[in-house]
Each structure stands twice: as structure tokens, then as C-alpha cells.
Design a protein around this motif. Structure first.
Motif, short mmCIF file in Angstrom:
data_model
loop_
_atom_site.label_atom_id
_atom_site.label_comp_id
_atom_site.label_asym_id
_atom_site.label_seq_id
_atom_site.Cartn_x
_atom_site.Cartn_y
_atom_site.Cartn_z
N PRO A 26 32.95 18.20 -19.46
CA PRO A 26 32.28 19.12 -18.53
C PRO A 26 32.64 20.58 -18.82
O PRO A 26 33.79 20.89 -19.14
CB PRO A 26 32.82 18.69 -17.16
CG PRO A 26 33.38 17.32 -17.36
CD PRO A 26 33.85 17.27 -18.77
N VAL A 27 31.65 21.45 -18.70
CA VAL A 27 31.89 22.89 -18.83
C VAL A 27 32.17 23.45 -17.44
O VAL A 27 31.45 23.14 -16.48
CB VAL A 27 30.68 23.59 -19.47
CG1 VAL A 27 30.88 25.10 -19.51
CG2 VAL A 27 30.47 23.06 -20.88
N LYS A 28 33.22 24.26 -17.33
CA LYS A 28 33.63 24.81 -16.04
C LYS A 28 32.76 26.00 -15.65
O LYS A 28 32.01 26.54 -16.45
CB LYS A 28 35.10 25.23 -16.10
CG LYS A 28 36.06 24.09 -16.43
CD LYS A 28 37.48 24.61 -16.57
CE LYS A 28 38.42 23.52 -17.03
NZ LYS A 28 39.81 24.04 -17.22
N PRO A 61 26.75 21.65 -27.50
CA PRO A 61 26.47 21.99 -26.10
C PRO A 61 25.21 21.24 -25.67
O PRO A 61 24.20 21.24 -26.38
CB PRO A 61 26.25 23.50 -26.13
CG PRO A 61 26.94 23.96 -27.37
CD PRO A 61 26.76 22.85 -28.36
N PHE A 62 25.26 20.62 -24.49
CA PHE A 62 24.24 19.64 -24.13
C PHE A 62 23.83 19.76 -22.67
O PHE A 62 24.66 19.99 -21.80
CB PHE A 62 24.81 18.23 -24.40
CG PHE A 62 23.91 17.10 -23.99
CD1 PHE A 62 22.82 16.76 -24.77
CD2 PHE A 62 24.16 16.39 -22.84
CE1 PHE A 62 21.98 15.71 -24.39
CE2 PHE A 62 23.34 15.34 -22.45
CZ PHE A 62 22.25 15.01 -23.24
N ASN A 63 22.52 19.64 -22.43
CA ASN A 63 21.99 19.45 -21.08
C ASN A 63 22.10 20.72 -20.23
O ASN A 63 22.17 20.64 -19.01
CB ASN A 63 22.71 18.29 -20.38
CG ASN A 63 21.92 17.73 -19.21
OD1 ASN A 63 20.70 17.65 -19.26
ND2 ASN A 63 22.62 17.36 -18.15
N GLN A 101 27.44 20.04 -20.35
CA GLN A 101 28.60 19.47 -21.03
C GLN A 101 28.66 19.89 -22.50
O GLN A 101 27.66 20.33 -23.07
CB GLN A 101 28.55 17.93 -20.96
CG GLN A 101 28.50 17.34 -19.57
CD GLN A 101 27.11 17.37 -18.96
OE1 GLN A 101 26.11 17.20 -19.67
NE2 GLN A 101 27.02 17.59 -17.66
N ILE A 102 29.83 19.69 -23.08
CA ILE A 102 29.97 19.67 -24.53
C ILE A 102 29.98 18.20 -24.93
O ILE A 102 30.88 17.45 -24.54
CB ILE A 102 31.27 20.36 -25.01
CG1 ILE A 102 31.30 21.82 -24.55
CG2 ILE A 102 31.37 20.26 -26.53
CD1 ILE A 102 30.19 22.69 -25.11
N ARG A 103 28.98 17.78 -25.64
CA ARG A 103 28.89 16.38 -26.07
C ARG A 103 29.60 16.22 -27.42
O ARG A 103 29.39 17.04 -28.33
CB ARG A 103 27.43 15.95 -26.17
CG ARG A 103 27.23 14.53 -26.64
CD ARG A 103 25.91 13.95 -26.17
NE ARG A 103 26.00 13.58 -24.75
CZ ARG A 103 25.07 12.89 -24.10
NH1 ARG A 103 23.95 12.53 -24.72
NH2 ARG A 103 25.22 12.57 -22.83
N THR A 110 27.84 29.73 -15.15
CA THR A 110 27.30 28.42 -14.84
C THR A 110 27.92 27.93 -13.54
O THR A 110 28.60 28.67 -12.82
CB THR A 110 27.55 27.43 -15.99
OG1 THR A 110 26.93 26.18 -15.70
CG2 THR A 110 29.05 27.21 -16.23
N SER A 111 27.66 26.67 -13.21
CA SER A 111 28.29 26.01 -12.07
C SER A 111 29.05 24.81 -12.60
O SER A 111 28.70 24.27 -13.67
CB SER A 111 27.22 25.56 -11.07
OG SER A 111 27.79 24.93 -9.96
N THR A 112 30.09 24.38 -11.91
CA THR A 112 30.97 23.34 -12.42
C THR A 112 30.21 22.08 -12.81
O THR A 112 29.45 21.52 -12.01
CB THR A 112 32.04 22.98 -11.37
OG1 THR A 112 32.83 24.15 -11.11
CG2 THR A 112 32.95 21.87 -11.87
N ASP A 113 30.40 21.66 -14.05
CA ASP A 113 29.80 20.44 -14.59
C ASP A 113 28.27 20.46 -14.55
O ASP A 113 27.63 19.42 -14.46
CB ASP A 113 30.34 19.19 -13.87
CG ASP A 113 30.12 17.92 -14.68
OD1 ASP A 113 29.84 18.02 -15.90
OD2 ASP A 113 30.21 16.81 -14.11
N ASP A 114 27.67 21.65 -14.61
CA ASP A 114 26.21 21.73 -14.73
C ASP A 114 25.75 21.22 -16.09
O ASP A 114 24.66 20.69 -16.23
CB ASP A 114 25.74 23.17 -14.53
CG ASP A 114 25.10 23.38 -13.17
OD1 ASP A 114 25.29 22.51 -12.29
OD2 ASP A 114 24.40 24.39 -12.98
#
Length: 259
Positions: free
Chosen positions: A75-77, A96-98, A57-59, A51-55
Motif C-alpha cells: 500500500p502507498v501511504k 505502481p498500480f491502480n 499500491q506498488i505491485r 493521495t489517500s491511505t491505500d488508494d
């Protein structure tokens, strides 16, 4: 007169003492210091989702006292991990969201007491396959050398039925370790005006096999590079679908220099 003045002074002093006791009272709540961490794993490969940084999130929802609570997002790294070290001990729901994957259900009853490690499996909408790259150097008539990055890939869809239209495929380039939609060099004209973006807006049936999920076409990008001695380029390819978030599924990141 003196008696009235003394009475007023006593009221003012009493009120001040009450306010002082409110503001100087001891806060019995400790600052949040517990941690949630884990990996977001591509279910089809068993590896962390690129992924890309903060593309995405974990809600999380703190459900210890009520179900009607506002969510928080971790944010997911870029490497597919997440971590938040400033949380209260409590019971949480998580999801896992968005992100660029098929929707994942919210799960309940995650108990945080110090450190909670929780991994999630997701199925990405798309995968970048057959990824190749090379830097090609050519010489102009005046002797000037020009470097061009050549990248190519194919697409694969782990699930084809119900897949939203494939929207676009796009190269990303960066001079930092972070590379993706949130970290893309604007100085390169081809990147800045999206000349290298391949717009599809097609169903999977139009571009790939519905049974195997394998795409039919190879997509090629040629990007002029700025020579910048000492700087390391990072580059990758991303593709997305036309869902609500339109986030990208990525290839791995490559590194190279142009002296």
C-alpha cells in the motif's frame, strides 16, 4: 496372537515416529525480514503524489525462480511513500498500480538484499489548482452560531490527449490525520448524501483547454460543520476520471478547529 499384536504395535509406533520427525524437523528458511521502500513522485511537480491511505499500491512480483508468479501489493501511504519490511531477498519486478495516474510500465530486475529503495515517477490524470478555503461563521435569528467551510479549486490536466472523461469533484472531511476516500466523516449530512459532489462526466475539451491543460471553471463547496470542541478537522478536495479504478487526485490537506 501375541506375535500379531506385537507386529501391529510396531507398525503404529514406526508411523508415529515418522510423523513426529516430519513435524519436528528444523525449518531452514528464515522469516522474511528485508525491506522495500520509496516514494511515488508526481513527474510534473517533482514532489510526492498526494493521495489517500491505500488508494493505490506498488505491485511486486518475485521473479527469481519464475515469471509466472502471483503479485503482492504494497500500500502507498497518504504522503506518497511506501514500505514493506517483511519480504524475502530475491529479484523482483515492480509497478505502481491502480492509481489516479497514466499507466506505468512494469520494470524488471530489482534486486532486494536487505533494503531496497526504489522511487517511481508518475503523471497524474488531474491536478487540483488554485485551492482556497475559509471557515465562515454566521449567526441565526435565535443567536446560534453556525460554521461553514468554504472551499474552491480549479482543475488542470498534465496530459489532455486521450484523458478519460472527468467524472466528479468532491470534498472530503475527517477528524483524524487521514483524509480522503477511505477516511470521510459520515456524520455530516452533506457528506453522507453526497450533496456536495459535483458530477461532471465530461471530456476535457468540454471543461478545459486542450493545449495548456488548464481548466476554465472554478468549483466551489460550502459544507456545514458540526461544532466539536477539541477536535481538529482535516479537509481537502479530490477529483477523478472515469477509468477502471476511479481513484482521486487530491489537493493538500488543511487543518482547522470549530470551538
Amino acid at each position: 496372537m501375541k506375535r500379531n499384536l506385537l507386529y501391529r504395535l510396531s507398525v503404529v509406533v514406526g508411523a508415529s515416529l515418522m510423523l513426529s520427525s516430519c513435524f519436528t524437523g528444523v525449518d531452514n528458511y528464515k522469516a522474511p525480514s528485508s525491506a522495500m521502500r520509496g516514494n511515488v513522485i508526481d513527474k510534473t511537480t517533482g514532489k510526492n503524489l498526494l493521495t489517500s491511505t491505500d488508494d493505490f499500491q506498488i505491485r511486486i512480483w518475485e521473479t527469481s525462480w519464475s515469471d509466472a508468479v502471483s503479485p503482492q501489493d504494497i500500500p502507498v501511504k497518504q504522503d506518497g511513500t511506501y514500505q514493506d519490511t517483511k519480504l524475502f531477498d530475491a529479484t523482483y519486478a515492480m509497478q505502481p498500480f491502480n492509481g489516479p495516474f497514466w499507466p506505468v510500465k512494469r520494470t524488471e530486475g530489482h534486486i532486494l538484499n536487505g533494503i531496497l529503495t526504489q522511487n517511481f515517477e508518475v503523471t497524474p490524470y488531474l491536478q487540483i489548482t488554485d485551492f482556497t478555503w475559509e471557515v465562515v461563521t454566521t449567526t441565526k435569528g435565535d443567536g446560534t452560531k453556525v460554521d461553514t467551510l468554504h472551499m474552491s479549486c480549479k482543475l488542470k490536466a498534465p496530459i489532455t490527449e486521450g484523458l478519460p472523461n472527468v467524472r466528479e469533484i468532491k470534498p472530503f472531511i475527517s477528524w483524524t490525520p487521514f483524509c480522503g476516500a477511505g477516511a470521510n466523516i459520515g456524520e455530516i449530512s452533506e457528506q453522507n448524501n453526497n450533496a456536495n459532489r459535483i458530477t461532471l462526466n465530461k471530456t476535457w475539451a468540454d471543461i478545459g483547454d486542450m493545449a495548456t491543460g488548464i481548466g476554465r471553471n472554478t468549483y466551489t463547496f460550502k459544507i456545514g460543520l458540526i461544532k466539536n470542541s477539541g477536535y481538529t478537522y482535516r479537509a481537502r478536495i479530490g477529483a477523478n476520471v472515469n477509468d477502471a479504478s476511479q481513484k482521486y487526485n487530491y489537493s493538500e490537506i488543511i487543518e482547522f478547529k470549530c470551538e
